[in-house]
Structure formats: C-alpha cells, structure tokens
Write an enzyme that holds these catalytic residues in place. Sequence first.
Site, PDB file in Angstrom:
ATOM      1  CG  HIS A  96      -0.409   0.143   2.440  1.00  0.00           C
ATOM      2  ND1 HIS A  96       0.070   1.491   3.033  1.00  0.00           N
ATOM      3  CD2 HIS A  96       0.015  -0.773   3.605  1.00  0.00           C
ATOM      4  CE1 HIS A  96       0.505   1.365   3.932  1.00  0.00           C
ATOM      5  NE2 HIS A  96       0.693   0.009   4.555  1.00  0.00           N
ATOM      6  CB  CYS A  97       1.039   4.461  -1.393  1.00  0.00           C
ATOM      7  SG  CYS A  97      -0.538   4.572  -2.706  1.00  0.00           S
ATOM      8  CB  SER A  98      -1.379   7.929   1.295  1.00  0.00           C
ATOM      9  OG  SER A  98      -2.191   8.158   2.356  1.00  0.00           O
ATOM     10  CB  THR A 139      -1.171   1.320  -4.261  1.00  0.00           C
ATOM     11  OG1 THR A 139      -0.368   1.252  -2.918  1.00  0.00           O
ATOM     12  CG2 THR A 139      -1.858  -0.444  -4.420  1.00  0.00           C
TER      13      THR A 139
END
Length: 265
Positions: A156-158, A164
């Site tokens: 994941h990222c944010s 992602t």
Amino acid sequence: MVVRDWQLVGAPNARDLGGLVGADGRRVRVGQLVRTPALGRLTDEDLPVLAKLGPACVLDLRDGTEIDVAPPDRLAGEPTVAHLPVHDPEHPVFTYVSAVLLGHDLDAYAELARQGTAGAMAEIYRWFVTGESARRNFGAAVRLAAEPANLPLLYHCSAGKDRTGWLTVILLTALGVDEAAIRAEYLRNNALTESLRVVLVEAMRRRHPTLDVDAVLPVLEVRAAYLDAGYQEVRRVHGSFDGYLRDGLGLTDEVVGALRANLLE
C-alpha cells in the site's frame, strides 16, 4: 476476470489480484497479492477479515513524513513490515492527499487544487518511470514479491491508487497479464472509492465554499490519462515494458521467473 474485494470498511479499495490471467494462460494465485490503501483507518471489524488473508509481509510505499502524521497501520498477526518509499519532494501532491484522507488538515484542499491538476498527476506517473527512488524501490518491491517467504504480500501507499496502482501495473505486467486487464483493474479504484470521494468533496465544500470542486477531483481519482502517461514514458525511455523491467528496474530474468513460479497457478 476474477478479482476478490476484501470488504474492508476502512480500506474500500482493497482487493486481491488473484484470478487474473497471466503468462501461458496461468492465473494469478488467489490470496497472494493484495493491494490496499494505508491500514491506519481499519475498523475493529476489519481486522478478522485481514487475519484471514494472513499477510506474511506488508509493504509500505509511503515516505516517512507521511507515516509520521498518519495513524499507524492496524495489522493482523505479525507480518514482516517493509518500507520502500516512493516519494519525490518536487511533487508534494501525496503529502496533501494524505492530509485530506486523514481529515486532520482540510486546509490542504486548497493546496491540492493548485498542485493536483490532471497535468501534474500525469507528470507524477512519468516520474514513476524515471525517478531514482521510484526505480530503485519499485524494483526492490518486485524482488520482495518474488520471494516465497514474503507471500502473501499486502502492499500500500496512502490512498492506494497511484503508487500502489503503478506497482500493480509492474507486477501484473511481469506476470504476463494482458494490458487491457491491467487497465481495467487500475480503473476499478474509482468505483470502489466513490462514497469516500463524496464525503471528502462535501467536507471540502463546507470548509472552502468558493473552491472549485473539479479542481480537486484529478487527485482523488485514477484516470486512464495518468496510466497512458506512464506507459508512454516507458516506451520513450526504454522502448518496451520488458526493457523498463530489465533496465529501469534492474529485474533479471531469474527474478521474473521466480515471480511467475510463485504467483501463477
């Protein structure tokens, strides 16, 4: 196409890449590659769902500055946690996206309107292809996924849509998935996050009644034009995606072979 949504309230665009058809007609194994947004907003009810997946490794693509201001990821079990930040100080959009998604800095909406135009987002996708930290850590992420000890892998990222999303493009292309299927998977993000965007836009209207909502939408959505920008940069710099995997990300035939051996049925 079989793509399993993980039904996480705090991560509405979480989904399993299993079932997509890869090289030689072999399908991506279910429950081995799962993409999500950051996990700090998972609910108590989400944790048993995550536990069923049982990730061996959680890969976080956020920069430390993003992680510091966000609630910590809520995890099930004791997965290995790997940080491979993909972050460019020259493109601060992700910082503002994080602030908006967390709801603790709604003033960041105004900055999003300035920094998050469709053109700026396309430029970020071009940077994904050429940026030093992007090439280094996207390549490292694929090598991570090629190791059986790291599967199932959750990454994941944010917001779980751009960094992602591009890592998903890389992984699925390396696995031999057709570009049309990759595009469809990428664009699913908008439908999965529609209700979240409604909430964010309404909060923006309350805080900034005169702000043009359409000016913020480019950074809250994924768009085919962003993906096109990434693909075009791949062709411009490397000639083909295979060239990008090899020369841009430093992925050997052995790494791609291991990825396919471990993740295709």
